[in-house]
Scaffold this active site. Sequence first.
Site, PDB file in Angstrom:
ATOM      1  N   GLN A   1       0.808  -1.220   0.000  1.00 36.06           N
ATOM      2  CA  GLN A   1       0.000   0.000   0.000  1.00 36.06           C
ATOM      3  C   GLN A   1       0.844   1.275   0.000  1.00 36.06           C
ATOM      4  O   GLN A   1       0.309   2.379  -0.096  1.00 36.06           O
ATOM      5  CB  GLN A   1      -0.928   0.007   1.224  1.00 36.06           C
ATOM      6  CG  GLN A   1      -1.899  -1.147   1.291  1.00 36.06           C
ATOM      7  CD  GLN A   1      -2.992  -1.079   0.232  1.00 36.06           C
ATOM      8  OE1 GLN A   1      -3.312  -0.016  -0.296  1.00 36.06           O
ATOM      9  NE2 GLN A   1      -3.579  -2.224  -0.098  1.00 36.06           N
TER      10      GLN A   1
ATOM     11  N   THR B   1       8.938 -19.162 -15.794  1.00 32.47           N
ATOM     12  CA  THR B   1       9.014 -18.275 -16.948  1.00 32.47           C
ATOM     13  C   THR B   1       8.314 -16.956 -16.642  1.00 32.47           C
ATOM     14  O   THR B   1       7.180 -16.934 -16.178  1.00 32.47           O
ATOM     15  CB  THR B   1       8.349 -18.935 -18.171  1.00 32.47           C
ATOM     16  OG1 THR B   1       9.008 -20.170 -18.443  1.00 32.47           O
ATOM     17  CG2 THR B   1       8.420 -18.028 -19.397  1.00 32.47           C
TER      18      THR B   1
ATOM     19  N   CYS C   1      -9.665  -8.954   0.983  1.00 35.31           N
ATOM     20  CA  CYS C   1      -9.254 -10.353   1.088  1.00 35.31           C
ATOM     21  C   CYS C   1     -10.108 -11.132   2.084  1.00 35.31           C
ATOM     22  O   CYS C   1     -10.126 -12.354   2.072  1.00 35.31           O
ATOM     23  CB  CYS C   1      -7.787 -10.436   1.495  1.00 35.31           C
ATOM     24  SG  CYS C   1      -6.696  -9.628   0.312  1.00 35.31           S
TER      25      CYS C   1
END
Length: 364
Positions: free
Chosen positions: A168, A222, A309
């Site tokens: 944040q 990757t 969340c």
Amino acid sequence: MIYLDYQATTPLAPEARDAMLRWLDGPGGTGFGNPHSPHRMGRQAKAAIELAREQVAALFPAGGKVIFTGGATEAINLAIRGSGKGGAVSMSAIEHAAVLDTAQDAGKCHVLNVAKNGQCNTKQDLPSDTRLVCLMQVNNEIGTIQPTIEWHRKAKENNALYFCDAVQAYGRIELTGADMIAISAHKFHGPKGIGALWVREGLSLDEVQTGGGQEFGMRSGTLSPALIAGMGAAAQEAKDRMEQDAEHVQKLWKRATELFENWELNGSAEARWHGNLNIRPRGPNGGGLDVNRLMSDVRDVMFSAGSACASGSGRTSHVLEAIGLPKKLAKASIRLGFGRYTTMEEIEQAAEKINAAAKAQGAL
């Protein structure tokens, strides 16, 4: 719709979108190469990643490495699990679940208490067996800026490492010193699915995600040139606009606090990122506010009942409980987040709608 949930995610910056497009080529294009391939297309993709690495690194303290990850949660896991075994992790009671749950799963933990103003209490000592201190720079639920410099000092005195969740803070305020710092691109107008862990010079971590040994042998997998190029462009834009963005947010904050004068602020008003307004009704029946009903009544305004969340879990915010708020008042709290692309008109319209709906419930 009015978007006021900047702590959950931020709108993608046009500059980030433009930077990504070349690396999303299909057949016939030249931008879909694997950055770990030795041929020309691979080298071009790798060059784009290294440019972005420099752009992201520019907002970190001098020195150290930027390790790209799939997001802040992966970066946090790498910091906690990769920084050693034995000893304990000491963390504040208001850390993000990604820190709290990972530290608890990784071994012994100590929880550091937090003052009513939302800052980790610097008067407490670190337990002697602490190997790693975890303290975020800006809290994701109530926006309080933490005393990171003091806790970094305490960690050094205890021969412990210091990890900072700066999700944040990055791109908004200057980052303070640490051994490791985690960030996530979508919190500063970059794409989702890409983050980074900054590791100070001289510190090496054990691999948590093993494989091909990419990212300095500390994180295999990757890399995505498109996501990383978007993150780099967003970081560059944040660096260039930091002062301008902060001034804009300050104006929005001032107006918002006027419009929500009948609401009580959760956490410090001063030691705070002012793009976060976490409030509860001030009236005698403030604790009676049904936030789920409020969100339904004002469905064209995007705001949060707490951390994104944990939304929908039914759990009381652990952050609001940690600063001493009774459950009744914690459950009556809402979080409004605003930033670069928020207009004054949107703040005013949202306040009018939210205040009217709260009054209809008798909470104001």
